[in-house]
Write a protein that holds these residues in place. Sequence first.
Motif, short mmCIF file in Angstrom:
data_model
loop_
_atom_site.label_atom_id
_atom_site.label_comp_id
_atom_site.label_asym_id
_atom_site.label_seq_id
_atom_site.Cartn_x
_atom_site.Cartn_y
_atom_site.Cartn_z
N LEU A 23 9.38 5.80 9.06
CA LEU A 23 9.54 7.28 8.28
C LEU A 23 10.24 6.73 6.90
O LEU A 23 10.54 7.46 5.83
N ILE A 24 10.69 4.89 6.49
CA ILE A 24 11.58 5.00 6.08
C ILE A 24 11.04 5.40 4.56
O ILE A 24 10.99 5.95 3.26
N PRO A 25 9.53 3.96 4.90
CA PRO A 25 9.06 4.05 3.80
C PRO A 25 7.89 5.42 2.88
O PRO A 25 7.50 5.87 1.89
N GLY A 68 2.32 1.78 -1.45
CA GLY A 68 1.50 1.33 -0.15
C GLY A 68 2.88 1.51 1.33
O GLY A 68 3.60 1.07 0.85
N VAL A 69 2.03 1.95 2.29
CA VAL A 69 2.89 1.64 3.12
C VAL A 69 2.56 1.39 4.41
O VAL A 69 1.42 1.78 4.82
N GLY A 70 2.66 -0.21 5.09
CA GLY A 70 1.63 -0.85 6.18
C GLY A 70 0.29 -0.52 6.05
O GLY A 70 -0.14 -1.10 6.26
N MET A 71 0.20 -1.33 4.54
CA MET A 71 -0.76 -1.91 4.28
C MET A 71 -0.82 -3.19 3.23
O MET A 71 -0.30 -3.30 3.04
N ALA A 85 -4.05 -11.26 4.33
CA ALA A 85 -2.83 -9.91 3.81
C ALA A 85 -1.54 -10.49 4.14
O ALA A 85 -1.34 -10.49 5.38
N ILE A 86 -0.53 -9.88 3.51
CA ILE A 86 0.71 -9.99 4.12
C ILE A 86 1.15 -8.33 3.80
O ILE A 86 0.36 -7.39 3.13
N VAL A 87 1.63 -7.69 5.39
CA VAL A 87 2.05 -6.68 5.05
C VAL A 87 3.33 -6.32 5.55
O VAL A 87 3.67 -6.40 5.93
N PRO A 88 4.19 -5.52 3.76
CA PRO A 88 4.65 -5.36 4.27
C PRO A 88 5.12 -3.57 4.83
O PRO A 88 4.02 -2.90 5.09
#
Length: 224
Positions: A31-33, A53-56, A66-69
């Motif tokens: 929700l926050i991003p 990007g969200v959760g990408m 990949a790193i997934v912020p």
Amino acid sequence: MLKYKSWEYLPPAEELAYSDDTPVNNELQDLIPHLLKTILALAWANRWDWFFGVGMGIYYDPEESAIVPDGFLSLGVERFIDEGLRSSYVLWEENDIVPILVLEVVSQVSGEEYITKKETYVEMGVLYYVIYNLLSRRRPPLEVYCLVNGSYHLQSANPVWLTEIGLGIGKERGTFQGITREWLYWYDEQGQRLLTPEERAVEAERRAQRLTEQLRSLGIEPDL
């Protein structure tokens, strides 16, 4: 800055996994991003040189996973690349443009946000690193770091002004999707919070009501 071989020898986005298949550990990581992205979509509706990007997955090295912020912002890239949109963010397909801001919302399992991922974002050259953590009693809930001479320096303000982005980021209580709690928001240079879609709709309705009342006070019945 990371360097790559010619893009002709690197895998294209469609051949790469689009996430690490790790589910979020709480709703706030989603929700926050999404709130920050939604506000940007309104504030920058006429700009086409940004992507949030969200959760990408971010592919920053062809020899690494990949790193997934939880969220990230890139400037100077196309907002939409085609009708299929992005499945992941691949640096060698984005003219080597590294995200200018990365957001991590700490879940029940914390630690890597402060060590492993932090070191990776330094290596990538991410200018602003934002950590939101309500679980720790030793740390402030919002930490905004700026990359200076190869290391992150904590910025002490709320909101924190992000010069290169032209916005501030900070926290305060508000309501999003009917949920009233502390959220992260964007702010203008005067420290005024940018409105959410719901707040804009309410403000538009109030303006319409005021205009109707003004017209009626002048003996004019507005067409509704």
